[in-house]
Write a protein that holds these residues in place. Structure first.
Motif, PDB file in Angstrom:
ATOM      1  N   LEU A  67       4.333  12.090  19.069  1.00 60.94           N
ATOM      2  CA  LEU A  67       3.971  10.678  19.213  1.00 60.94           C
ATOM      3  C   LEU A  67       5.050   9.887  19.953  1.00 60.94           C
ATOM      4  CD1 LEU A  67       2.466   9.877  15.678  1.00 60.94           C
ATOM      5  CD2 LEU A  67       1.235  10.126  17.843  1.00 60.94           C
ATOM      6  N   GLN A  68       6.265   9.913  19.428  1.00 63.82           N
ATOM      7  CA  GLN A  68       7.327   9.044  19.970  1.00 63.82           C
ATOM      8  C   GLN A  68       8.687   9.616  19.579  1.00 63.82           C
ATOM      9  OE1 GLN A  68       7.106   5.699  16.552  1.00 63.82           O
ATOM     10  NE2 GLN A  68       5.858   5.132  18.289  1.00 63.82           N
TER      11      GLN A  68
ATOM     12  N   GLU B  50      13.710  11.241  10.836  1.00 58.57           N
ATOM     13  CA  GLU B  50      12.657  10.315  11.247  1.00 58.57           C
ATOM     14  C   GLU B  50      12.835   8.899  10.727  1.00 58.57           C
ATOM     15  OE1 GLU B  50       8.678  11.637  11.052  1.00 58.57           O
ATOM     16  OE2 GLU B  50       9.113  13.646  11.759  1.00 58.57           O
TER      17      GLU B  50
ATOM     18  N   ALA C  55       2.111   8.785   9.883  1.00 57.77           N
ATOM     19  CA  ALA C  55       0.923   9.089  10.680  1.00 57.77           C
ATOM     20  C   ALA C  55      -0.111   9.838   9.845  1.00 57.77           C
ATOM     21  CB  ALA C  55       1.310   9.924  11.906  1.00 57.77           C
TER      22      ALA C  55
ATOM     23  N   TYR D 176       6.147   1.650  15.031  1.00 57.63           N
ATOM     24  CA  TYR D 176       7.022   2.784  14.706  1.00 57.63           C
ATOM     25  C   TYR D 176       6.299   3.751  13.778  1.00 57.63           C
ATOM     26  CZ  TYR D 176      11.012   5.579  13.435  1.00 57.63           C
ATOM     27  OH  TYR D 176      11.871   6.630  13.247  1.00 57.63           O
ATOM     28  N   TRP D 177       6.214   4.988  14.187  1.00 55.68           N
ATOM     29  CA  TRP D 177       5.500   6.003  13.405  1.00 55.68           C
ATOM     30  C   TRP D 177       6.404   7.182  13.111  1.00 55.68           C
ATOM     31  CZ3 TRP D 177       0.838   4.957  11.389  1.00 55.68           C
ATOM     32  CH2 TRP D 177       0.135   3.883  11.931  1.00 55.68           C
ATOM     33  N   THR D 178       6.277   7.702  11.911  1.00 59.95           N
ATOM     34  CA  THR D 178       6.904   8.958  11.549  1.00 59.95           C
ATOM     35  C   THR D 178       5.798   9.964  11.282  1.00 59.95           C
ATOM     36  OG1 THR D 178       6.884   8.469   9.184  1.00 59.95           O
ATOM     37  CG2 THR D 178       8.806   7.724  10.441  1.00 59.95           C
ATOM     38  N   SER D 179       6.192  11.208  11.113  1.00 64.08           N
ATOM     39  CA  SER D 179       5.184  12.238  10.849  1.00 64.08           C
ATOM     40  C   SER D 179       4.396  11.918   9.588  1.00 64.08           C
ATOM     41  CB  SER D 179       5.855  13.614  10.702  1.00 64.08           C
ATOM     42  OG  SER D 179       6.518  13.987  11.892  1.00 64.08           O
ATOM     43  N   PHE D 180       5.113  11.481   8.550  1.00 60.38           N
ATOM     44  CA  PHE D 180       4.424  11.283   7.278  1.00 60.38           C
ATOM     45  C   PHE D 180       3.614   9.987   7.267  1.00 60.38           C
ATOM     46  CE2 PHE D 180       8.204   8.825   6.383  1.00 60.38           C
ATOM     47  CZ  PHE D 180       9.241   9.596   6.875  1.00 60.38           C
TER      48      PHE D 180
ATOM     49  N   GLY E 132       9.723  16.082  12.815  1.00 61.09           N
ATOM     50  CA  GLY E 132       8.487  16.813  12.622  1.00 61.09           C
ATOM     51  C   GLY E 132       7.680  16.845  13.915  1.00 61.09           C
ATOM     52  N   TRP E 133       6.742  17.790  13.965  1.00 61.72           N
ATOM     53  CA  TRP E 133       6.017  17.960  15.219  1.00 61.72           C
ATOM     54  C   TRP E 133       5.151  16.759  15.532  1.00 61.72           C
ATOM     55  CZ3 TRP E 133       0.696  17.913  15.261  1.00 61.72           C
ATOM     56  CH2 TRP E 133       0.051  18.117  14.019  1.00 61.72           C
ATOM     57  N   ILE E 134       4.716  16.053  14.518  1.00 61.73           N
ATOM     58  CA  ILE E 134       3.878  14.878  14.771  1.00 61.73           C
ATOM     59  C   ILE E 134       4.702  13.775  15.418  1.00 61.73           C
ATOM     60  CG2 ILE E 134       2.431  13.102  13.705  1.00 61.73           C
ATOM     61  CD1 ILE E 134       1.747  15.119  11.514  1.00 61.73           C
ATOM     62  N   LYS E 135       5.877  13.535  14.877  1.00 62.07           N
ATOM     63  CA  LYS E 135       6.764  12.524  15.453  1.00 62.07           C
ATOM     64  C   LYS E 135       7.170  12.919  16.854  1.00 62.07           C
ATOM     65  CE  LYS E 135       9.892   9.119  15.494  1.00 62.07           C
ATOM     66  NZ  LYS E 135       9.480   7.722  15.669  1.00 62.07           N
TER      67      LYS E 135
ATOM     68  N   PHE F   3      11.873   7.177  19.932  1.00 63.93           N
ATOM     69  CA  PHE F   3      11.859   5.854  19.306  1.00 63.93           C
ATOM     70  C   PHE F   3      12.403   6.048  17.896  1.00 63.93           C
ATOM     71  CE2 PHE F   3      11.302   1.695  18.414  1.00 63.93           C
ATOM     72  CZ  PHE F   3      10.059   1.185  18.057  1.00 63.93           C
ATOM     73  N   ILE F   4      13.588   5.536  17.653  1.00 65.53           N
ATOM     74  CA  ILE F   4      14.374   5.881  16.468  1.00 65.53           C
ATOM     75  C   ILE F   4      14.473   4.665  15.556  1.00 65.53           C
ATOM     76  CG2 ILE F   4      16.604   6.732  15.662  1.00 65.53           C
ATOM     77  CD1 ILE F   4      15.070   8.675  17.431  1.00 65.53           C
TER      78      ILE F   4
END
Lengths: 303, 204
Positions: B97-98, B32, A182, A176-180, B91-94, B101-102
């Protein structure tokens, strides 16, 4: 290991010893082992699963701005150990946790040695990380007042725990990844880890635990308490081997003599091993008057 | 000059920490990795007695002040209401990526009553498969029940992970589910909290 041929010959046994201690750190503090944590949780009757979060040092530092949160230590007693024991160790014998036990720093330090130096950022001597690390630590505390959360969102201990858990089949948190997370992972593992010379860029710039221990270590040295890595100026020939091999960027040259920055030194003692003239040693701190300080409890004076 | 440089570098570190922290929290609280707290019991009322705030509110400062909360009880800080998360505000990174997926997280399933409870958790999220994760050792993962009593003033914790299936995506209201906390021994409902997953980027 031909990337650092000369260093490898001098330091190989020392590095193997340190790697063994980092593995011990994993076994003592990280799930699925966390033996020390298990012991404390069992003794205190705390009904929690043992992993790296039980010994978090970041949260107690952040709680300097949220003192009501210290009651959490009643339910999670190992926070007390982390916030009392580690600074005490740093005060008397140096931040040996950083240089010998912390897998979060050890992993990136040793993996970085596999990366050719031409691909690495060399920041040693170019920027002073000490004020940045202290400023970041202050920011960790201040952020809670201004609608920010740094503690858990920017944590390399969590990444290390997730990696180790993933190796042993528990992949949910690693997946599980979030923006922060990552961003923090890329910074810790790649930018400031593998692709920074020494592999300890995160430790040197962004670790509040390291900052706290560095502060206590400096206090101990300033008042002549305990032990630290020191340079005998009369023996130093300015070869700079210590400077180039210090992963903490703690050594610099001043008037052709190596000097150790006790705010940054992590006690790894690579410099002690690599010095060809035995000018660096891990020895008793002296009072500003030059008199030897009383020995720290349980530690004998002298080398 | 040297002192000015040192202070400047320190300020850089501080501003980096604060800036990153504010960015992270702006994503934390809405999408997120939403953290929330749930206070129980609420006498089985459907009206929520739950709050959303990182760090969680303390319903009491001292255990000596416990009374028949929720009646007459107060919250130290935070808001009451349904848990709302908006994947459109990831966010754009999330999002790269995924995005589907919560995870939602409660480290504060808090007993604000005057007697201990063993709790059973029921989470219904539009039929989505859930993965449960906790750092509690006293937990039965089969029945989703705590195997220890939670004393007044004490908390339990749980994280949930799920993937939004394709048929639920791309709509403004993705799912309206709920979390129920049940007394594991008497099977009485202690409280329930609506959970809404929105997608503000979706069009009708």
């Amino acid at each position: 290991m031909s990337l650092y041929p000369n260093t490898y010959r001098l330091l190989s046994r020392h590095w193997l010893k340190r790697i063994a201690f980092f593995l011990l750190g994993i076994v003592l503090l990280y799930a699925p082992f966390a033996l020390l944590t298990r012991l404390v949780l069992w003794v205190t009757g705390t009904p929690l699963l043992p992993d790296a979060h039980r010994i978090c040092l970041r949260m107690p530092i952040q709680w300097l701005g949220q003192p009501w949160m210290y009651r959490t230590m009643l339910e999670q007693p190992m926070y007390l150990g982390a916030v009392l024991v580690l600074p005490a160790i740093a005060l008397f014998v140096g931040p040996l946790f950083c240089g010998w036990l912390c897998p979060a720093g050890g992993i990136t330090e040793y993996l970085s040695r596999l990366v050719p130096p031409r691909f690495q950022i060399d920041l040693a001597g170019r920027i002073n990380p000490t004020p940045i690390r202290y400023g970041f630590t202050a920011g960790l505390i201040v952020a809670a007042f201004v609608g920010g959360n740094v503690c858990c969102s920017f944590c390399n201990f969590t990444h290390t725990q997730n990696l180790i858990s993933g190796i042993f089949g528990h992949t949910l948190e690693l997946s599980y990844w979030t923006s922060f997370t990552a961003v923090s992972f890329v910074l810790w593992f790649f930018v400031l880890g593998l692709f920074t010379k020494g592999g300890r860029g995160w430790c040197n710039f962004l670790c509040p635990a390291g900052a706290l221990m560095g502060l206590f270590h400096s206090i101990g040295k300033a008042v002549g308490l305990g032990r630290s890595v020191q340079v005998n100026a009369s023996l130093c020939r300015s070869c700079k081997k210590c400077v180039s091999n210090c992963p903490a960027w703690a050594i610099s040259m001043k008037q052709d003599t190596a000097q150790v920055n006790s705010h940054m030194c992590n006690g790894c003692m690579d410099c002690v091993k690599v010095c060809p003239d035995k000018a660096i040693s891990y020895t008793t701190n002296r009072l500003p008057s030059g008199e030897p300080a009383p020995a720290a409890p349980g530690v004998s004076s002298g080398e | 000059m040297k002192n000015i440089k040192l202070w400047s570098l320190g300020l850089v570190g501080l501003l980096f920490a604060v800036g990153f922290g504010r960015w992270a929290q702006s994503l934390f609280v809405v999408s997120e990795l939403v953290h929330f707290s749930v206070n129980f019991p609420s006498d089985g009322r459907a009206e929520t007695m739950s709050c959303c705030d990182i760090g969680g509110p303390w319903a009491r400062e001292h255990e000596a002040d416990w009374n028949d909360y929720p009646a007459g009880g107060v919250l130290a800080y935070g808001d009451e209401g349904a848990l709302v998360m908006d994947i459109g505000r990831e966010g754009w990174i999330k999002r790269a990526l995924q995005p589907y997926f919560i995870s939602i997280s409660s480290h504060w399933l808090r007993n604000v009553g005057i007697q201990p409870y063993r709790i059973q958790l029921e989470m219904e999220m539009c039929g989505m498969d859930l993965e449960w994760l906790t750092f509690e050792s006293a937990w039965d993962p089969v029945t989703h029940t705590s195997t220890r009593s939670i004393e007044p003033g004490k908390s339990f914790n749980m994280d949930w992970f799920f993937t939004i299936p394709p048929e639920l995506r791309h709509q403004p209201v993705v799912c309206e589910g709920e979390l129920r906390i049940v007394d594991a021994d008497s099977k009485l409902l202690l409280t329930e909290m609506p959970i809404k997953i929105l997608d503000s980027r979706a069009t009708q």
